[in-house]
Design a protein around this motif. Structure first.
Motif, PDB file in Angstrom:
ATOM      1  N   GLU A 205      -9.008  -1.768   3.232  1.00  0.00           N
ATOM      2  CA  GLU A 205      -8.693  -0.559   3.546  1.00  0.00           C
ATOM      3  C   GLU A 205      -7.765   0.088   2.473  1.00  0.00           C
ATOM      4  O   GLU A 205      -7.031   1.357   2.724  1.00  0.00           O
ATOM      5  CB  GLU A 205      -7.644  -0.593   4.947  1.00  0.00           C
ATOM      6  CG  GLU A 205      -8.882  -1.061   6.163  1.00  0.00           C
ATOM      7  CD  GLU A 205      -7.885  -1.180   7.604  1.00  0.00           C
ATOM      8  OE1 GLU A 205      -6.608  -1.505   7.310  1.00  0.00           O
ATOM      9  OE2 GLU A 205      -8.614  -1.443   8.454  1.00  0.00           O
ATOM     10  N   GLY A 206      -7.331  -0.502   1.389  1.00  0.00           N
ATOM     11  CA  GLY A 206      -6.541  -0.147   0.481  1.00  0.00           C
ATOM     12  C   GLY A 206      -5.403  -0.614  -0.299  1.00  0.00           C
ATOM     13  O   GLY A 206      -4.745  -0.309  -1.086  1.00  0.00           O
ATOM     14  N   ALA A 207      -4.846  -1.788   0.494  1.00  0.00           N
ATOM     15  CA  ALA A 207      -3.898  -2.653   0.131  1.00  0.00           C
ATOM     16  C   ALA A 207      -4.100  -3.037  -1.413  1.00  0.00           C
ATOM     17  O   ALA A 207      -5.337  -3.546  -1.622  1.00  0.00           O
ATOM     18  CB  ALA A 207      -3.438  -3.547   1.133  1.00  0.00           C
ATOM     19  N   THR A 208      -3.057  -3.400  -2.093  1.00  0.00           N
ATOM     20  CA  THR A 208      -2.951  -4.001  -3.309  1.00  0.00           C
ATOM     21  C   THR A 208      -2.495  -5.496  -2.881  1.00  0.00           C
ATOM     22  O   THR A 208      -1.674  -5.674  -2.524  1.00  0.00           O
ATOM     23  CB  THR A 208      -2.088  -3.269  -4.404  1.00  0.00           C
ATOM     24  OG1 THR A 208      -2.558  -2.392  -4.777  1.00  0.00           O
ATOM     25  CG2 THR A 208      -1.995  -4.354  -5.439  1.00  0.00           C
TER      26      THR A 208
ATOM     27  N   ASP B 187       4.938   2.644  -5.609  1.00  0.00           N
ATOM     28  CA  ASP B 187       5.687   4.096  -6.024  1.00  0.00           C
ATOM     29  C   ASP B 187       6.081   4.198  -7.436  1.00  0.00           C
ATOM     30  O   ASP B 187       6.252   3.076  -7.978  1.00  0.00           O
ATOM     31  CB  ASP B 187       6.667   4.602  -4.840  1.00  0.00           C
ATOM     32  CG  ASP B 187       6.228   4.820  -3.713  1.00  0.00           C
ATOM     33  OD1 ASP B 187       5.070   5.114  -3.648  1.00  0.00           O
ATOM     34  OD2 ASP B 187       6.863   4.854  -2.829  1.00  0.00           O
TER      35      ASP B 187
ATOM     36  N   ARG C  99       0.892  -1.252  -0.049  1.00  0.00           N
ATOM     37  CA  ARG C  99       0.030  -0.108  -0.187  1.00  0.00           C
ATOM     38  C   ARG C  99       0.789   1.253  -0.110  1.00  0.00           C
ATOM     39  O   ARG C  99       1.591   1.285   0.794  1.00  0.00           O
ATOM     40  CB  ARG C  99      -0.876  -0.114   1.169  1.00  0.00           C
ATOM     41  CG  ARG C  99      -1.798   1.068   1.131  1.00  0.00           C
ATOM     42  CD  ARG C  99      -2.647   1.132   2.516  1.00  0.00           C
ATOM     43  NE  ARG C  99      -3.757   2.312   2.507  1.00  0.00           N
ATOM     44  CZ  ARG C  99      -4.729   2.316   3.525  1.00  0.00           C
ATOM     45  NH1 ARG C  99      -4.819   1.371   4.590  1.00  0.00           N
ATOM     46  NH2 ARG C  99      -5.399   3.533   3.441  1.00  0.00           N
ATOM     47  N   ASP C 100       0.562   2.004  -1.077  1.00  0.00           N
ATOM     48  CA  ASP C 100       1.333   3.319  -1.118  1.00  0.00           C
ATOM     49  C   ASP C 100       2.876   3.065  -1.132  1.00  0.00           C
ATOM     50  O   ASP C 100       3.573   3.959  -0.599  1.00  0.00           O
ATOM     51  CB  ASP C 100       0.825   4.320  -0.137  1.00  0.00           C
ATOM     52  CG  ASP C 100      -0.287   4.885  -0.134  1.00  0.00           C
ATOM     53  OD1 ASP C 100      -0.774   4.941  -1.287  1.00  0.00           O
ATOM     54  OD2 ASP C 100      -1.104   5.159   0.598  1.00  0.00           O
TER      55      ASP C 100
ATOM     56  N   GLN D 272      -2.743   3.126 -10.249  1.00  0.00           N
ATOM     57  CA  GLN D 272      -3.480   3.520  -9.240  1.00  0.00           C
ATOM     58  C   GLN D 272      -4.963   3.298  -9.307  1.00  0.00           C
ATOM     59  O   GLN D 272      -5.622   3.377 -10.334  1.00  0.00           O
ATOM     60  CB  GLN D 272      -3.666   5.119  -8.767  1.00  0.00           C
ATOM     61  CG  GLN D 272      -4.012   5.493  -7.574  1.00  0.00           C
ATOM     62  CD  GLN D 272      -4.141   7.089  -7.426  1.00  0.00           C
ATOM     63  OE1 GLN D 272      -3.494   7.656  -7.837  1.00  0.00           O
ATOM     64  NE2 GLN D 272      -4.926   7.565  -6.551  1.00  0.00           N
TER      65      GLN D 272
ATOM     66  N   GLN E 251      -9.430  -0.118  -3.525  1.00  0.00           N
ATOM     67  CA  GLN E 251      -9.640   1.426  -3.293  1.00  0.00           C
ATOM     68  C   GLN E 251      -8.824   2.395  -4.038  1.00  0.00           C
ATOM     69  O   GLN E 251      -8.923   2.186  -5.219  1.00  0.00           O
ATOM     70  CB  GLN E 251      -9.209   1.756  -1.669  1.00  0.00           C
ATOM     71  CG  GLN E 251      -9.963   0.664  -0.579  1.00  0.00           C
ATOM     72  CD  GLN E 251     -11.617   0.952  -0.832  1.00  0.00           C
ATOM     73  OE1 GLN E 251     -11.857   2.052  -1.030  1.00  0.00           O
ATOM     74  NE2 GLN E 251     -12.220   0.059  -0.576  1.00  0.00           N
ATOM     75  N   THR E 252      -8.123   3.503  -3.469  1.00  0.00           N
ATOM     76  CA  THR E 252      -7.577   4.187  -4.238  1.00  0.00           C
ATOM     77  C   THR E 252      -5.936   4.538  -4.113  1.00  0.00           C
ATOM     78  O   THR E 252      -5.262   5.153  -4.773  1.00  0.00           O
ATOM     79  CB  THR E 252      -8.272   5.734  -4.277  1.00  0.00           C
ATOM     80  OG1 THR E 252      -7.976   6.290  -2.884  1.00  0.00           O
ATOM     81  CG2 THR E 252      -9.558   5.591  -4.824  1.00  0.00           C
ATOM     82  N   SER E 253      -5.631   3.782  -3.214  1.00  0.00           N
ATOM     83  CA  SER E 253      -4.144   3.512  -2.680  1.00  0.00           C
ATOM     84  C   SER E 253      -3.231   2.939  -3.944  1.00  0.00           C
ATOM     85  O   SER E 253      -3.791   1.863  -4.218  1.00  0.00           O
ATOM     86  CB  SER E 253      -3.957   2.991  -1.393  1.00  0.00           C
ATOM     87  OG  SER E 253      -4.756   3.823  -0.313  1.00  0.00           O
ATOM     88  N   ARG E 254      -2.204   3.530  -4.151  1.00  0.00           N
ATOM     89  CA  ARG E 254      -1.419   2.683  -5.102  1.00  0.00           C
ATOM     90  C   ARG E 254      -0.725   1.563  -4.415  1.00  0.00           C
ATOM     91  O   ARG E 254      -0.347   1.926  -3.130  1.00  0.00           O
ATOM     92  CB  ARG E 254      -0.439   3.492  -5.908  1.00  0.00           C
ATOM     93  CG  ARG E 254       0.663   4.284  -5.032  1.00  0.00           C
ATOM     94  CD  ARG E 254       1.340   5.420  -5.862  1.00  0.00           C
ATOM     95  NE  ARG E 254       2.421   5.897  -4.658  1.00  0.00           N
ATOM     96  CZ  ARG E 254       2.223   6.922  -3.839  1.00  0.00           C
ATOM     97  NH1 ARG E 254       0.916   7.350  -3.810  1.00  0.00           N
ATOM     98  NH2 ARG E 254       3.196   7.213  -2.948  1.00  0.00           N
TER      99      ARG E 254
END
Length: 411
Positions: free
Chosen positions: A110-113, A156, A73-74, A223, A150-153
């Motif tokens: 919660e946004g994890a890939t 990086d 995540r991020d 993303q 979600q929207t968290s990449r």
């Protein structure tokens, strides 16, 4: 597949399928290795490669461990212990990974890939695609999976050390693609590739069925868009000039001059003479045909993918009575046949094979189509070999590990 049916060569056909409507010839001439390419595709065309239910089944049934399975995540990995536990097995001598499904899905909400490497080893349709692309590119192909909600990449801005085809299986994802900041960078490089500071060359959204090609060394970032999204990255691991030099170094082990100690304590003239002998032998080996010899040896030594069909493969002295039994070539690269002196020879699976030249009537269709039924092989050999001889030769190939058997509906 009926007896005598001819099909398009698997490698080019696979590339054409994923690039459609872009023609492979156009892609190779204008994009391969030099620029990115975005192709709009029909929604659902990649769906069979990895349906959500199949991904869920793989996660349930396989002992997947970090780093093959990971959550990011991020740009940062989630703690492994937060979604995997390890239990003792084999009287405590081994550690077995077990998924924590509730904790894993909480991370995803919660946004994890979710990242799963080498899914070509876990699902037959993806393995088939990878195999066919390996036939075309003559290089190892690995397919990784990325799923987000979600929207968290996940990662990086970064570049990969291999060319990638991104297949959007379901949902959408936003991508930004930049160029190279260092020409053809390496993972272990003498100079660092700096992050790009300007605007991206392409900023867009991959829709269901789209393809995005990114050459090695090109910076990019993706993303999710607050919806379930799943894509596959098909990585083609091409060789570089450094790989060629390493291969040459191995070949030069046969040279007494290169095995000899360097004359550090000798006179300047003796050292110069030794250097000249090294140079002469190196350049004698590095001639105009060196690259072709390198490629040929890579093909001959390429490792096949594991393919088993028990109990048939363990009883190679007999074939099933059915003429619909599928005979599949195992060699992972195209075969090049040479005939002389009443024999046919070819290199594959780390050795040279030699058969009577009558075998070419069976070997050629297997090499062209990769898989033929017994009925098709008998049709190819009509008037030259009877069915008993065809079956005996298939048994011989099976014993040597050159073919595997399957059911006719696999073709």
């Amino acid at each position: 597949m009926t007896a005598g049916t001819r099909t398009v060569a698997p490698g080019p056909a696979a590339l054409a399928r994923i690039l459609e409507p872009c023609a492979p010839e156009e892609f190779l001439a204008s994009s391969w290795g030099v620029r990115f390419l975005h192709v709009r595709g029909r929604a659902g065309r990649f769906a069979r490669l990895m349906p959500w239910e199949k991904l869920s089944e793989i996660l349930r049934r396989h002992r997947l461990d970090f780093p093959r399975l990971r959550l990011v995540r991020d740009g940062s990995p989630a703690p492994v212990s937060s979604y995997l536990r390890h239990v003792a097995g084999g009287r405590g001598r081994t550690s077995i990974p077990r998924l924590k499904p509730t904790e894993l899905t909480k991370h995803l909400r919660e946004g994890a890939t979710l990242v799963l490497d080498a899914v070509d080893e876990l699902h037959a349709p993806i393995e088939g695609l990878a195999e066919e692309l390996e036939l075309f590119f003559h290089e190892h192909v690995q397919v990784n999976l990325y799923a987000g909600w979600q929207t968290s990449r996940g990662f990086d801005l970064h570049w990969d050390d291999h060319d990638v085809f991104i297949l959007q299986v379901t949902g959408r994802k936003k991508w930004s693609v930049y160029g190279m900041t260092r020409p053809h960078p390496l993972v272990a490089d003498v100079e660092r590739a700096e992050k790009p500071t300007g605007k991206p060359l392409w900023d867009g959204v991959l829709e269901d069925g789209d393809l995005l090609y990114i050459p090695r060394g090109w910076w990019h970032v993706a993303q999710p868009l607050a919806e379930p999204t799943l894509h596959l990255t098909v990585g083609v691991h091409n060789r570089t000039g450094l790989d060629l030099l390493r291969w040459l170094a191995e070949r030069l082990r046969a040279s007494e001059t290169f095995r000899r100690d360097l004359p550090r304590t000798a006179s300047p003239s003796a050292r110069a003479a030794h250097a000249e002998r090294l140079r002469e032998e190196l350049f004698a080996e590095f001639d105009a045909a060196t690259l072709e010899r390198f490629f040929a040896e890579l093909d001959a030594r390429a490792e096949p993918r594991a393919r088993l069909n028990l109990p048939r493969d363990a009883t190679p002295h007999t074939l099933p009575d059915s003429r619909h039994t599928l005979v599949r070539l195992v060699a992972p690269r195209p075969l090049e046949f040479k005939t002389a002196g009443g024999a046919v020879e070819f290199d594959a699976l780390k050795r040279r094979w030699r058969f009577a030249d009558e075998a070419l009537v069976l070997l050629r269709p297997l090499a062209e189509r990769r898989a033929c039924t017994v009925a098709e092989l008998c049709e190819e050999a009509r008037g030259k070999l009877d069915e008993r001889t065809v079956r005996a030769f298939v048994c011989e190939l099976l014993t040597h590990g050159l073919v595997s058997l399957g059911d006719g509906d696999e073709g």
